[in-house]
Structure formats: structure tokens, C-alpha cells
Design a protein around this motif. Sequence first.
Motif, mmCIF file in Angstrom:
data_model
loop_
_atom_site.group_PDB
_atom_site.id
_atom_site.type_symbol
_atom_site.label_atom_id
_atom_site.label_comp_id
_atom_site.label_asym_id
_atom_site.label_seq_id
_atom_site.Cartn_x
_atom_site.Cartn_y
_atom_site.Cartn_z
ATOM 1 N N ASP A 23 39.189 41.295 45.935
ATOM 2 C CA ASP A 23 39.211 39.842 45.819
ATOM 3 C C ASP A 23 38.181 39.253 46.779
ATOM 4 O OD1 ASP A 23 39.775 37.244 45.321
ATOM 5 O OD2 ASP A 23 41.818 37.268 46.133
ATOM 6 N N PRO A 24 37.216 38.461 46.277
ATOM 7 C CA PRO A 24 36.217 37.884 47.192
ATOM 8 C C PRO A 24 36.830 36.971 48.252
ATOM 9 C CG PRO A 24 35.510 37.679 44.904
ATOM 10 C CD PRO A 24 36.935 38.135 44.874
ATOM 11 N N LYS A 25 37.963 36.375 47.951
ATOM 12 C CA LYS A 25 38.596 35.488 48.914
ATOM 13 C C LYS A 25 39.295 36.260 50.030
ATOM 14 C CE LYS A 25 39.370 31.907 45.421
ATOM 15 N NZ LYS A 25 40.395 31.070 44.728
ATOM 16 N N ASP A 26 39.716 37.466 49.693
ATOM 17 C CA ASP A 26 40.407 38.293 50.692
ATOM 18 C C ASP A 26 39.856 39.720 50.612
ATOM 19 O OD1 ASP A 26 42.055 39.229 52.634
ATOM 20 O OD2 ASP A 26 43.909 39.098 51.468
ATOM 21 N N PRO A 27 38.668 39.963 51.137
ATOM 22 C CA PRO A 27 38.043 41.284 50.992
ATOM 23 C C PRO A 27 38.732 42.383 51.792
ATOM 24 C CG PRO A 27 36.727 39.899 52.429
ATOM 25 C CD PRO A 27 37.801 39.027 51.882
ATOM 26 N N LEU A 28 39.563 42.035 52.765
ATOM 27 C CA LEU A 28 40.223 43.061 53.569
ATOM 28 C C LEU A 28 41.456 43.632 52.889
ATOM 29 C CD1 LEU A 28 39.957 41.407 57.113
ATOM 30 C CD2 LEU A 28 38.450 43.120 56.065
ATOM 31 N N ARG A 29 41.939 42.984 51.848
ATOM 32 C CA ARG A 29 43.143 43.465 51.168
ATOM 33 C C ARG A 29 42.770 44.605 50.217
ATOM 34 N NH1 ARG A 29 45.867 42.657 46.462
ATOM 35 N NH2 ARG A 29 44.207 41.266 45.734
ATOM 36 N N THR A 30 43.552 45.662 50.270
ATOM 37 C CA THR A 30 43.311 46.810 49.391
ATOM 38 C C THR A 30 43.828 46.496 47.988
ATOM 39 O OG1 THR A 30 43.562 48.317 51.261
ATOM 40 C CG2 THR A 30 43.732 49.262 49.039
ATOM 41 N N PRO A 31 42.983 46.633 46.963
ATOM 42 C CA PRO A 31 43.434 46.302 45.613
ATOM 43 C C PRO A 31 44.398 47.364 45.087
ATOM 44 C CG PRO A 31 41.228 47.191 45.542
ATOM 45 C CD PRO A 31 41.571 47.049 46.993
ATOM 46 N N THR A 32 45.259 46.935 44.200
ATOM 47 C CA THR A 32 46.200 47.857 43.576
ATOM 48 C C THR A 32 45.533 48.569 42.405
ATOM 49 O OG1 THR A 32 47.017 46.121 42.101
ATOM 50 C CG2 THR A 32 48.115 46.374 44.239
ATOM 51 N N ALA A 33 46.194 49.600 41.913
ATOM 52 C CA ALA A 33 45.642 50.348 40.779
ATOM 53 C C ALA A 33 45.565 49.483 39.524
ATOM 54 C CB ALA A 33 46.503 51.582 40.525
ATOM 55 N N ARG A 34 46.521 48.596 39.368
ATOM 56 C CA ARG A 34 46.505 47.711 38.206
ATOM 57 C C ARG A 34 45.302 46.771 38.254
ATOM 58 N NH1 ARG A 34 51.612 43.882 36.271
ATOM 59 N NH2 ARG A 34 50.587 43.080 34.364
ATOM 60 N N GLU A 35 44.996 46.232 39.410
ATOM 61 C CA GLU A 35 43.840 45.346 39.551
ATOM 62 C C GLU A 35 42.528 46.085 39.305
ATOM 63 O OE1 GLU A 35 45.766 42.268 42.864
ATOM 64 O OE2 GLU A 35 44.347 43.843 43.477
ATOM 65 N N VAL A 36 42.463 47.322 39.787
ATOM 66 C CA VAL A 36 41.245 48.121 39.564
ATOM 67 C C VAL A 36 41.060 48.411 38.077
ATOM 68 C CG1 VAL A 36 40.138 50.333 40.003
ATOM 69 C CG2 VAL A 36 41.273 49.129 41.862
ATOM 70 N N ALA A 79 31.982 52.641 27.170
ATOM 71 C CA ALA A 79 31.988 53.825 28.027
ATOM 72 C C ALA A 79 31.066 53.648 29.222
ATOM 73 C CB ALA A 79 31.568 55.051 27.209
ATOM 74 N N PHE A 80 29.912 53.047 28.992
ATOM 75 C CA PHE A 80 28.974 52.822 30.095
ATOM 76 C C PHE A 80 29.539 51.821 31.111
ATOM 77 C CE2 PHE A 80 25.163 50.798 31.959
ATOM 78 C CZ PHE A 80 24.568 51.934 32.479
ATOM 79 N N GLY A 81 30.208 50.784 30.618
ATOM 80 C CA GLY A 81 30.803 49.805 31.533
ATOM 81 C C GLY A 81 31.920 50.397 32.370
ATOM 82 N N VAL A 82 32.758 51.209 31.766
ATOM 83 C CA VAL A 82 33.836 51.852 32.523
ATOM 84 C C VAL A 82 33.263 52.821 33.549
ATOM 85 C CG1 VAL A 82 35.807 53.413 32.330
ATOM 86 C CG2 VAL A 82 35.528 51.552 30.689
ATOM 87 N N PHE A 83 32.182 53.521 33.163
ATOM 88 C CA PHE A 83 31.560 54.466 34.090
ATOM 89 C C PHE A 83 30.965 53.738 35.292
ATOM 90 C CE2 PHE A 83 27.652 56.626 35.471
ATOM 91 C CZ PHE A 83 28.205 57.802 35.951
ATOM 92 N N THR A 84 30.239 52.657 35.055
ATOM 93 C CA THR A 84 29.646 51.914 36.170
ATOM 94 C C THR A 84 30.717 51.264 37.051
ATOM 95 O OG1 THR A 84 29.399 49.989 34.709
ATOM 96 C CG2 THR A 84 27.498 51.456 34.951
ATOM 97 N N ALA A 85 31.817 50.847 36.422
ATOM 98 C CA ALA A 85 32.912 50.289 37.220
ATOM 99 C C ALA A 85 33.602 51.362 38.053
ATOM 100 C CB ALA A 85 33.924 49.599 36.310
ATOM 101 N N GLY A 86 33.619 52.576 37.538
ATOM 102 C CA GLY A 86 34.258 53.661 38.277
ATOM 103 C C GLY A 86 33.506 54.074 39.519
ATOM 104 N N ILE A 87 32.189 53.922 39.514
ATOM 105 C CA ILE A 87 31.404 54.302 40.696
ATOM 106 C C ILE A 87 31.120 53.108 41.601
ATOM 107 C CG2 ILE A 87 30.331 56.236 39.488
ATOM 108 C CD1 ILE A 87 27.860 54.551 39.078
ATOM 109 N N ASP A 88 31.574 51.921 41.183
ATOM 110 C CA ASP A 88 31.368 50.731 42.009
ATOM 111 C C ASP A 88 32.510 50.634 43.025
ATOM 112 O OD1 ASP A 88 30.617 48.372 43.108
ATOM 113 O OD2 ASP A 88 30.850 47.163 41.289
ATOM 114 N N THR A 89 32.167 50.527 44.286
ATOM 115 C CA THR A 89 33.195 50.482 45.335
ATOM 116 C C THR A 89 33.837 49.107 45.483
ATOM 117 O OG1 THR A 89 31.465 50.011 46.977
ATOM 118 C CG2 THR A 89 32.069 52.332 46.626
ATOM 119 N N ASN A 90 33.277 48.102 44.837
ATOM 120 C CA ASN A 90 33.822 46.744 44.958
ATOM 121 C C ASN A 90 34.726 46.352 43.804
ATOM 122 O OD1 ASN A 90 32.397 46.230 47.374
ATOM 123 N ND2 ASN A 90 30.553 45.681 46.207
#
Length: 201
Positions: free
Chosen positions: A108-121, A93-104
Motif C-alpha cells: 500500500d503506497p499509503k502504508d509501505p511498512l505494512r506487510t501485504p497479505t497473500a490475498r492482496e498480493v 501470463a506475462f503480466g502474472v510473471f512480471t507481477a511475481g518478480i516485482d517486489t512492490n
Amino acid sequence: MAASTGAANVAASDSQGPTSAGSSMDSPTIQYSMVLDHLIGDKRPIKDLNRAVMGGMPAPPKSEEQKMIERGMESCAFKSALACIGGFVLGGAFGVFTAGIDTNVGFDPKDPLRTPTAREVLKDMGQRGMSYAKNFAIVGAVFSCTECIIESHRGKSDWKNAVYSGCVTGGAIGFRAGLKAGVLGCGGFAAFSAAIEYYLR
């Protein structure tokens, strides 16, 4: 003649007055100390807390299955398993919570300008939650097991058990990164365990 007899009686009563007053002043102190001894001292009677004596329904004797279940629940293996499960749930639960408030999350570090999909998030959140869950489960199991073993060995249930267990747990986790990290982990976990025990007790 009568006057002399009355004067003698008055003198005798005056001479006995301070003595009787002194004895009356001393007797309440002795009685009070005796009352304290019988109420909270060594002479305090041991009360029978049996339900039949106290007016309740008498408890039936425990069966062998109930005794076996109680011994199992008080064992170190059961406490460690329970702490492991609780740590896994709390860490996830703590990991999911911290991931939810993390904007990164999901980027993808190789392509930071690409918007991630919901599945990737969701995948990134699940991976972080699983990582936190495993770490919390290991810490909970090791801490609970060592605390139970130390308590069984010492025969006491006090704050020192948590401090010793915290030192062992922190040292075991920190030694993977070196001796210095192990010593710091031991001290940090011990201090944290002492603070928690002080707050709870």
C-alpha cells in the motif's frame, strides 16, 4: 601412286580434324543448356501432384461443409479472433510473471511498512495480469486484422504486409497519446515487424 593417295587421305583427315574437334566442343554446351532448360528452365514439364498419379490413395472431393469451414478459417474475422485469444492468454501470463518478480506487489503506497497479505498480493497480480491480457489482445487483434486486409488487397504474402500492419497498429495505439507518439509507435512497430519477418523468413 599408292603413296600419293595415302598422303592425300592423311591431309584430308588433318584438315577435317580441327573442324570435328570444334563441333564436338560446341555440342556439349548446347546439350547442357537444353538439359538445364528442361530441368529448371521454361521448358520444365509441370508435374501432376495428384495422389493417384504419385502412387498414393486418391483424395475424396471436399464437401460443402469442409469448404465452408476452410473459408471461415481463412477469413480475417477468424484470424483476428484467434490472435485476440492468443494475445489475451500470452498477455495474462506475462503480466502474472512480471507481477511475481516485482517486489512492490501488494504494498500500500499509503502504508509501505505494512506487510501485504497473500490475498492482496494475488489480487494485485490478477489485476496486472488482466491489464496486460487486454492490451496484448487488442494489439494482436488489430495487427492480425490489418495484416489480413492488406494481404487481401495486395494479393501478395510477403514481409511488407507485416510492416504495413505494424505501422497501422502502432500508430493507432500511439495516437491516443498524441501525434508524435503515433508517429513513433508507427515507426517502432513497423521496425519490430520487419525484424521479426526477417528472422522468421
